[in-house]
Design a protein around this motif. Sequence first.
Motif, PDB file in Angstrom:
ATOM      1  N   GLY A 186      17.816  15.807 -33.631  1.00 44.42           N
ATOM      2  CA  GLY A 186      18.111  15.717 -32.132  1.00 44.42           C
ATOM      3  C   GLY A 186      18.228  14.303 -32.005  1.00 44.42           C
ATOM      4  O   GLY A 186      19.089  13.412 -32.838  1.00 44.42           O
ATOM      5  N   SER A 187      18.215  13.999 -30.659  1.00 50.12           N
ATOM      6  CA  SER A 187      18.400  12.702 -30.477  1.00 50.12           C
ATOM      7  C   SER A 187      17.353  11.654 -30.971  1.00 50.12           C
ATOM      8  O   SER A 187      16.282  11.764 -31.095  1.00 50.12           O
ATOM      9  CB  SER A 187      18.479  12.301 -28.968  1.00 50.12           C
ATOM     10  OG  SER A 187      17.180  12.767 -28.366  1.00 50.12           O
ATOM     11  N   LYS A 203      17.329  20.726 -37.410  1.00 48.59           N
ATOM     12  CA  LYS A 203      18.462  19.828 -37.457  1.00 48.59           C
ATOM     13  C   LYS A 203      17.984  18.767 -36.564  1.00 48.59           C
ATOM     14  O   LYS A 203      17.241  18.858 -35.356  1.00 48.59           O
ATOM     15  CB  LYS A 203      19.782  20.392 -37.163  1.00 48.59           C
ATOM     16  CG  LYS A 203      20.494  21.438 -37.982  1.00 48.59           C
ATOM     17  CD  LYS A 203      21.635  21.690 -37.672  1.00 48.59           C
ATOM     18  CE  LYS A 203      22.306  22.817 -38.930  1.00 48.59           C
ATOM     19  NZ  LYS A 203      23.637  23.226 -38.084  1.00 48.59           N
ATOM     20  N   LEU A 249      13.451  16.820 -31.049  1.00 43.62           N
ATOM     21  CA  LEU A 249      14.140  18.159 -31.254  1.00 43.62           C
ATOM     22  C   LEU A 249      14.314  19.093 -30.439  1.00 43.62           C
ATOM     23  O   LEU A 249      13.479  18.985 -29.302  1.00 43.62           O
ATOM     24  CB  LEU A 249      13.246  18.727 -32.427  1.00 43.62           C
ATOM     25  CG  LEU A 249      13.068  17.828 -33.574  1.00 43.62           C
ATOM     26  CD1 LEU A 249      12.053  18.708 -34.683  1.00 43.62           C
ATOM     27  CD2 LEU A 249      14.194  17.807 -34.686  1.00 43.62           C
ATOM     28  N   LYS A 250      15.115  19.743 -30.341  1.00 40.52           N
ATOM     29  CA  LYS A 250      15.203  20.908 -29.410  1.00 40.52           C
ATOM     30  C   LYS A 250      14.207  22.068 -29.552  1.00 40.52           C
ATOM     31  O   LYS A 250      13.511  22.630 -28.570  1.00 40.52           O
ATOM     32  CB  LYS A 250      16.669  21.442 -29.380  1.00 40.52           C
ATOM     33  CG  LYS A 250      17.624  20.674 -28.969  1.00 40.52           C
ATOM     34  CD  LYS A 250      19.270  21.462 -28.879  1.00 40.52           C
ATOM     35  CE  LYS A 250      20.190  20.654 -28.467  1.00 40.52           C
ATOM     36  NZ  LYS A 250      21.446  21.254 -28.509  1.00 40.52           N
ATOM     37  N   GLU A 251      13.757  22.372 -30.901  1.00 41.65           N
ATOM     38  CA  GLU A 251      12.966  23.233 -31.103  1.00 41.65           C
ATOM     39  C   GLU A 251      11.532  22.620 -31.005  1.00 41.65           C
ATOM     40  O   GLU A 251      11.183  21.461 -30.954  1.00 41.65           O
ATOM     41  CB  GLU A 251      12.971  23.576 -32.863  1.00 41.65           C
ATOM     42  CG  GLU A 251      14.189  24.251 -33.176  1.00 41.65           C
ATOM     43  CD  GLU A 251      15.223  23.260 -33.370  1.00 41.65           C
ATOM     44  OE1 GLU A 251      15.350  22.126 -33.245  1.00 41.65           O
ATOM     45  OE2 GLU A 251      16.462  23.710 -33.592  1.00 41.65           O
ATOM     46  N   ALA A 258      21.470  12.912 -35.897  1.00 42.93           N
ATOM     47  CA  ALA A 258      21.815  14.241 -34.929  1.00 42.93           C
ATOM     48  C   ALA A 258      22.849  15.040 -35.492  1.00 42.93           C
ATOM     49  O   ALA A 258      23.707  14.991 -36.162  1.00 42.93           O
ATOM     50  CB  ALA A 258      22.505  13.488 -33.837  1.00 42.93           C
ATOM     51  N   GLY A 271      11.354  20.302 -25.921  1.00 44.35           N
ATOM     52  CA  GLY A 271      11.571  20.103 -27.336  1.00 44.35           C
ATOM     53  C   GLY A 271      10.307  19.410 -28.235  1.00 44.35           C
ATOM     54  O   GLY A 271       9.304  19.503 -27.516  1.00 44.35           O
TER      55      GLY A 271
END
Length: 238
Positions: free
Chosen positions: A97-98, A95, A160-162, A35, A147
């Motif tokens: 994420g969870s 980057k 991911l957020k992206e 993360a 995401g």
Amino acid sequence: MSKKALLTLLALLIVAGGAAILLKGGGRPPASRIAGDKLLPDLDLARVERVVVSFAGQTAVLERGAAGWAVSSLFGYPADFPRLRDSLAELIEVKGGSVVRGGTDSLADFGLATDATTVALFDSSGADLASVSLGRPRGGGASRPGGRYLRVGDGPVVLLKEDLARFSANSDEWIDKKVLEVNSPLTRRIKITLPEASYTLDISGENEYRLEDQKKNEKINHGSAARLPTAAVRPASG
């Protein structure tokens, strides 16, 4: 047993128990290792010479040549370099994420089994630089952000957020559209030479194509035929 010996035995049992707990948890990398960290920290964009995107039986292959990037999976047409550059930059900079705990045990639930979009990057020698699987997107809403699920190599499943929606296995989507906008009204006959045979395409009007010696039961793919005149005006390097 003396009191001193009993205390020593208890101390040893406590140490052994603590070591067992550490060993039990050692097989799982903590979420803090992923993360917020880059998922491809060692990848150098300048080393990428070949990009292969695959999904559902389709494969788009882009390669860097002396004249720049080309879509080698589609007649070597010049590639849409801004799109490719931005797509790779987004992938390299993404980057973690969870981490989905236990996600690798049910990859199909996240679109990361046979239905994943795979992005493979290679250097000039053909060595594999990175392999990324893009799973299904998670729709956002008022209660949660959107995401996409992703997996680098054989690593854990990460949300991911992206969205990373730029990567497509459709070769058509990677072509430099400026090439297709070239008008070639004087082009009326194109000869196509392949290793196994040669063909001559006659153009009698807009979207009207016919192969020389074309049989009644043969049909022409108009989408592919429409791209041939532009290739003749500006041929791509092979």
